[in-house]
Design an enzyme around this catalytic site. Structure first.
Site, PDB file in Angstrom:
ATOM      1  N   GLY A 229      -1.405  -0.473  -1.869  1.00 16.84           N
ATOM      2  CA  GLY A 229      -2.267  -1.076  -0.862  1.00 16.84           C
ATOM      3  C   GLY A 229      -2.122  -2.583  -0.852  1.00 16.84           C
ATOM      4  O   GLY A 229      -1.073  -3.122  -1.222  1.00 16.84           O
ATOM      5  N   SER A 230      -3.165  -3.264  -0.452  1.00 20.01           N
ATOM      6  CA  SER A 230      -3.100  -4.714  -0.299  1.00 20.01           C
ATOM      7  C   SER A 230      -3.090  -5.413  -1.650  1.00 20.01           C
ATOM      8  O   SER A 230      -3.628  -4.903  -2.643  1.00 20.01           O
ATOM      9  CB  SER A 230      -4.289  -5.221   0.523  1.00 20.01           C
ATOM     10  OG  SER A 230      -5.472  -5.192  -0.243  1.00 20.01           O
ATOM     11  N   GLU A 249       1.792  -1.032  -6.268  1.00 18.55           N
ATOM     12  CA  GLU A 249       2.798  -1.224  -5.214  1.00 18.55           C
ATOM     13  C   GLU A 249       2.053  -1.868  -4.056  1.00 18.55           C
ATOM     14  O   GLU A 249       1.293  -1.223  -3.341  1.00 18.55           O
ATOM     15  CB  GLU A 249       3.424   0.122  -4.822  1.00 18.55           C
ATOM     16  CG  GLU A 249       4.731  -0.013  -4.060  1.00 18.55           C
ATOM     17  CD  GLU A 249       4.514  -0.222  -2.574  1.00 18.55           C
ATOM     18  OE1 GLU A 249       4.564  -1.406  -2.145  1.00 18.55           O
ATOM     19  OE2 GLU A 249       4.296   0.747  -1.866  1.00 18.55           O
ATOM     20  N   LEU A 250       2.264  -3.193  -3.908  1.00 21.76           N
ATOM     21  CA  LEU A 250       1.425  -3.995  -3.028  1.00 21.76           C
ATOM     22  C   LEU A 250       2.211  -4.486  -1.814  1.00 21.76           C
ATOM     23  O   LEU A 250       3.186  -3.885  -1.417  1.00 21.76           O
ATOM     24  CB  LEU A 250       0.823  -5.145  -3.838  1.00 21.76           C
ATOM     25  CG  LEU A 250       0.082  -4.705  -5.114  1.00 21.76           C
ATOM     26  CD1 LEU A 250      -0.417  -5.909  -5.894  1.00 21.76           C
ATOM     27  CD2 LEU A 250      -1.049  -3.748  -4.789  1.00 21.76           C
ATOM     28  N   CYS A 285       4.894  -2.315   4.241  1.00 16.11           N
ATOM     29  CA  CYS A 285       4.962  -3.484   3.363  1.00 16.11           C
ATOM     30  C   CYS A 285       6.371  -4.065   3.290  1.00 16.11           C
ATOM     31  O   CYS A 285       6.543  -5.180   2.788  1.00 16.11           O
ATOM     32  CB  CYS A 285       4.455  -3.137   1.972  1.00 16.11           C
ATOM     33  SG  CYS A 285       5.153  -1.648   1.285  1.00 16.11           S
ATOM     34  N   GLU A 379       1.033 -11.485   4.577  1.00  8.39           N
ATOM     35  CA  GLU A 379       1.571 -10.218   5.065  1.00  8.39           C
ATOM     36  C   GLU A 379       0.969  -9.919   6.430  1.00  8.39           C
ATOM     37  O   GLU A 379      -0.235  -9.702   6.554  1.00  8.39           O
ATOM     38  CB  GLU A 379       1.254  -9.092   4.088  1.00  8.39           C
ATOM     39  CG  GLU A 379       1.800  -7.745   4.534  1.00  8.39           C
ATOM     40  CD  GLU A 379       1.472  -6.628   3.566  1.00  8.39           C
ATOM     41  OE1 GLU A 379       2.311  -5.719   3.401  1.00  8.39           O
ATOM     42  OE2 GLU A 379       0.377  -6.657   2.960  1.00  8.39           O
TER      43      GLU A 379
END
Length: 476
Positions: A229-230, A249-250, A285, A379
């Site tokens: 996520g963020s 996992e960003l 992402c 992002e």
């Protein structure tokens, strides 16, 4: 057709709650289905069941784990159309992208079925000096224990698969919290898992309010937290996770470099850039966000990119011709529309796009965006790409590195020295040469550095995180 109601899964069994959450069709805005909401006591029961299932899951033989995963593969194949429709409806994903994600779901479980037979160890040479004469060493990998998984809205099947499938292959029970915005895909996976002979408590898939989700991070009975996520949320969760292992996992603001030797390939490069920047409305992402083009190629590539972007069709994600569907909700589109306006006020130029209708934002290409503007520095997570020219390849590498993120980068070059320089110098988890950074195959290591996370996904690497190495020393 989707069902009117989907149950949650608590300790392998379907359950309903006292409250329900509407699963909204992201294009029409209408309620497509209803999903129960778990309360704190239900979450506690799920974690307790996972903790109790640690030993039974550990005792499953590799062939039994493989059989569970292969059952899932077969059932996913049978339910392809339903799974794709769920994605199209709850995530607003264009139907062609939705079908592609179902294929990746199947691929990931198939790879995990194969890897279930390869959770191995090694023999060690310990006789490195006379004092160790007669000693032998061996290692094996053992399941880490009960795992907690939290997944986002943008890949409701594949990002769930990258946690669930390795956990089964490794022999770890788990509790999963899917995104409350896109829960249906995960619950269909739960329905299929419930058909198997996994030990009771091996899995729970429960939707809940964010206010009630703290146990997924903080409960000490959980040995690992894997979050996608963020960056803001991920690092905050890590700080609250206690002693458990954490895999994050960003996000990212992925960059792509087009070297000066690519003049004969501009049409093909523009096509890949359009795909990388705008597939599933840029909500990835590793979406192409920053594009660095050698000054000799800048104008012709810019013109091709703009022309191709203008051809993209926005609309109903169930329409086969649609490429740009809605973002996850209207506030997300409004946020990005505001970022574009803010960059324009500081001198950026919109080359195409920029308009918004509800939750659908036009595919947008800009140039002249200041480095410290959110469109460049943060992002975007939407259908926006920013162009910039460069004259020196090493300087372009530095521009890619001038970011708080480091997930993947793309480099279009035919130069071996430039390829190796990019691999050596770029501060990212992966460098993709000859294509956009949006490329991912589900058996490769995937993850980032800096603000983009810690650890790696990809089935074999996820299994390593979900297992621990145990040493045996034998004195002969």
């Amino acid at each position: 057709m989707l069902k009117e109601r989907y149950p949650l899964y608590l300790a392998n069994r379907p359950v309903v709650g006292t409250e329900e959450l509407p699963a909204v069709d992201k294009y029409s805005g209408f309620t497509a289905a209803h999903v129960p909401i778990a309360d704190r006591p239900m979450i506690d029961r799920a974690i307790a069941a996972a903790a109790a299932a640690v030993a039974p899951m550990r005792k499953l033989s590799p062939y039994e784990r493989k059989a569970v995963l292969e059952h899932c593969v077969a059932r996913f194949e049978e339910r392809r159309d339903e799974l794709a429709l769920a994605l199209c409806t709850e995530a607003g994903k264009p139907i062609r992208d939705a079908r592609g994600e179902v294929t990746r779901l199947i691929d990931t479980f198939q790879v995990a079925a194969e890897e279930a037979l390869r959770v191995d160890g090694e023999a060690l040479t310990l006789a490195i000096s006379p004092r160790a004469a007669g000693y032998r060493g061996f290692t094996k990998r053992v399941p880490i224990g009960a795992c907690s998984f939290i997944t986002p809205f943008n890949f409701p099947l594949n990002l769930v698969a990258h946690k669930v499938a390795p956990a089964i292959a490794a022999g770890c029970p788990f509790v999963l919290k899917p995104s409350e915005r896109t829960p249906i895909g995960a619950l269909i996976i739960g329905e299929i898992l419930a058909e198997t002979d996994l030990p009771i408590g091996a899995f729970s898939i429960i939707n809940c309010r964010i206010a009630d989700a703290a146990p997924f991070t903080e409960d000490p009975r959980l040995a690992l937290l894997s979050f996608t996520g963020s960056a803001k949320v991920g690092w905050a969760l890590r700080a609250r996770a206690g002693r458990k292992k954490v895999v994050l996992e960003l996000g990212g603001n992925a960059a792509c470099i087009i070297d000066e030797d690519q003049g004969g390939k501009l049409d093909a490069i523009a096509e890949r850039l359009v795909f990388g920047a705008f597939y599933q409305s840029g909500q990835s992402c590793i979406s192409v966000q920053r594009i660095f083009v050698h000054e000799q190629l800048y104008a012709p590539l810019r013109d091709r990119l703009v022309a191709r972007t203008r051809e993209l069709r926005a609309g109903d994600p169930e329409d086969e011709a649609t490429f740009i569907g809605p973002m996850i909700d209207e506030p997300a589109a409004v946020r990005l529309e505001g970022w574009i306006a803010q960059a324009v006020r500081r001198g950026a130029r919109v080359l195409t796009g920029g308009g918004r209708k509800g939750a659908t934002l036009e595919a947008t290409v800009l140039e002249g965006v200041p480095d410290d503007e959110p469109l460049s520095a943060e992002e975007a997570f939407g259908p926006v790409a920013v162009l910039e020219k460069f004259s020196d390849f090493d300087a372009a590498l530095q521009r890619v590195n001038d970011s708080q993120y480091g997930l993947q980068a793309g480099v279009f070059t035919d130069s071996l020295p430039h390829t190796l320089a990019a691999w050596d110098e770029l501060e990212v988890g992966g460098v993709v040469v000859g294509d956009v950074p949006s490329f991912r195959v589900d058996n490769m290591p995937y993850g980032g550095v800096k603000g983009s996370g810690i650890g790696r996904e990809g089935v074999r690497w996820a299994i390593q995180d979900m297992t621990e190495e145990r040493l045996l020393v034998v004195r002969g």
